[in-house]
Design a protein around this motif. Structure first.
Motif, short mmCIF file in Angstrom:
data_model
loop_
_atom_site.label_atom_id
_atom_site.label_comp_id
_atom_site.label_asym_id
_atom_site.label_seq_id
_atom_site.Cartn_x
_atom_site.Cartn_y
_atom_site.Cartn_z
N LEU A 1 0.81 -1.22 0.00
CA LEU A 1 0.00 0.00 0.00
C LEU A 1 0.85 1.27 0.00
CD1 LEU A 1 -2.75 -0.98 2.62
CD2 LEU A 1 -3.10 -0.68 0.16
N ARG A 2 2.14 1.12 0.12
CA ARG A 2 3.02 2.25 0.38
C ARG A 2 2.85 3.38 -0.64
NH1 ARG A 2 8.81 0.34 1.62
NH2 ARG A 2 7.69 -0.35 3.49
N LYS B 1 -12.80 -0.54 -1.74
CA LYS B 1 -12.73 -1.59 -2.75
C LYS B 1 -11.33 -2.17 -2.87
CE LYS B 1 -14.06 -2.56 -7.54
NZ LYS B 1 -14.65 -2.01 -8.78
N SER B 2 -10.32 -1.30 -2.84
CA SER B 2 -8.94 -1.77 -2.97
C SER B 2 -8.53 -2.64 -1.79
CB SER B 2 -7.98 -0.59 -3.12
OG SER B 2 -7.94 0.19 -1.94
N PRO C 1 -11.72 -14.07 6.27
CA PRO C 1 -10.93 -13.16 5.45
C PRO C 1 -9.73 -12.61 6.22
CG PRO C 1 -12.93 -12.07 6.23
CD PRO C 1 -13.04 -13.51 6.63
N VAL C 2 -8.63 -12.47 5.51
CA VAL C 2 -7.42 -11.91 6.11
C VAL C 2 -7.05 -10.66 5.32
CG1 VAL C 2 -5.01 -12.28 6.71
CG2 VAL C 2 -6.62 -14.18 6.80
N GLY C 3 -7.00 -9.54 6.00
CA GLY C 3 -6.66 -8.29 5.34
C GLY C 3 -7.17 -7.12 6.15
N LEU C 4 -6.93 -5.95 5.66
CA LEU C 4 -7.37 -4.74 6.35
C LEU C 4 -8.85 -4.51 6.07
CD1 LEU C 4 -4.37 -2.36 5.57
CD2 LEU C 4 -4.70 -3.82 7.57
N SER C 5 -9.65 -4.41 7.12
CA SER C 5 -11.07 -4.12 6.98
C SER C 5 -11.31 -2.68 7.40
CB SER C 5 -11.91 -5.07 7.85
OG SER C 5 -11.77 -6.41 7.41
N LEU C 6 -11.84 -1.89 6.50
CA LEU C 6 -12.08 -0.48 6.79
C LEU C 6 -13.24 -0.34 7.78
CD1 LEU C 6 -10.88 2.23 5.92
CD2 LEU C 6 -12.67 2.40 4.20
#
Length: 282
Positions: free
Chosen positions: A49-50, A99-100, A184-189
């Protein structure tokens, strides 16, 4: 708002200033849930994401101090701060960010006690397991199983856990053995501030195709309404369609009323010919 942080130690004060500087630099300031993400994967997500966003982990109290000093809707973010939340700063708009982040998520095995975000369905069919204790384990987890051709077979498709329910240990163990990874594994807003407004996931979770279909349907209905109600508009094609409709209706009226005009006489003759043939066939 300095009243909230004037008493902070120097290192905390510096942390708050860093958060505020990032908030000034980026258009979006939000919170993401990082629960269940292994440290190595979390670092990889941050690297990926950088170029578009910065993810910053900070103590909840310092996040709250920072949001209080920023004021406005930033203060509303404090209500979404949790034990597993981190700050995210990005440009663009909140819908693209949501979405991303969703697209970067992967799946992992479930742990006992976790709440599933969606129905966990085990399909009917053969498995790779040989006869043994696994049959009883499947049945205890609510999955009907039997021996078939020297292999364990799941007899029918079964919803083992419904969305919003907790996964118990037996279910978690069996799902892991079946290779089913529902979490799910990841960033959840969790929430994001953008141009003075606070956006939550239920607003940001937009099905693009369904949204486009609704817009297309609305445009078609508006077009048809304008044509049928004879409402002149600047919309491309409406005037042409209205004229074509008027011509058709005028021609049909001329035929039904036997008005001998250019472009109508041929249709009247054709109609009379069809009627004569119909009478002749009786």
């Amino acid at each position: 708002m300095a009243i909230y942080t004037h008493h902070l130690p120097a290192w905390k004060r510096e942390e708050v200033e860093q958060i505020k500087d990032l908030a000034d630099k980026y258009a979006l300031v939000g919170l993401v849930d990082v629960y269940g993400i292994p440290a190595r994967q979390f670092q990889q997500i941050r690297r990926n994401l950088r170029s578009n966003a910065v993810v910053k982990v900070a103590r909840n109290t310092l996040v709250e101090h920072s949001m209080n000093e920023l004021g406005g809707h930033f203060v509303d973010l404090n209500g979404k701060v949790s034990e597993h939340s981190a700050l995210i700063f990005a440009n663009g708009n909140p819908f693209k960010l949501f979405k991303s982040l969703e697209q970067t998520k992967t799946k992992r095995s479930a742990k006992a006690g976790e709440i599933t975000p969606e129905d966990i369905v085990v399909p009917a069919g053969p498995t790779t397991f040989k006869p043994g204790p696994i049959v009883g384990e499947l049945q205890q987890a609510g999955i009907p199983a039997a021996i078939d051709g020297g292999k364990v077979k799941i007899k029918e498709t079964k919803t083992v856990v419904k969305a919003g329910e907790a996964i118990n240990k037996k279910q978690a163990d069996v799902l892991s053995k079946l290779g089913i990874k529902p979490m799910p594994v990841g960033l959840s807003l969790l929430a994001v501030c953008y141009e003075g407004d606070l956006y939550l996931p239920d607003v940001l979770s937009v099905d693009d195709e369904a949204y486009k279909a609704k817009i297309t349907l609305a445009a078609q209905q508006a077009f048809n309404l304008a044509v049928n109600a004879a409402v002149p508009t600047a919309c491309v094609g409406v005037t042409e369609a209205q004229i074509a409709k008027a011509v058709r209706e005028a021609r049909n009226l001329g035929v039904e009323a036997s008005i001998y005009e250019k472009g109508v006489i041929e249709l009247i003759i054709s109609k009379a010919y069809r009627q004569a043939n119909a009478l002749k066939a009786i």
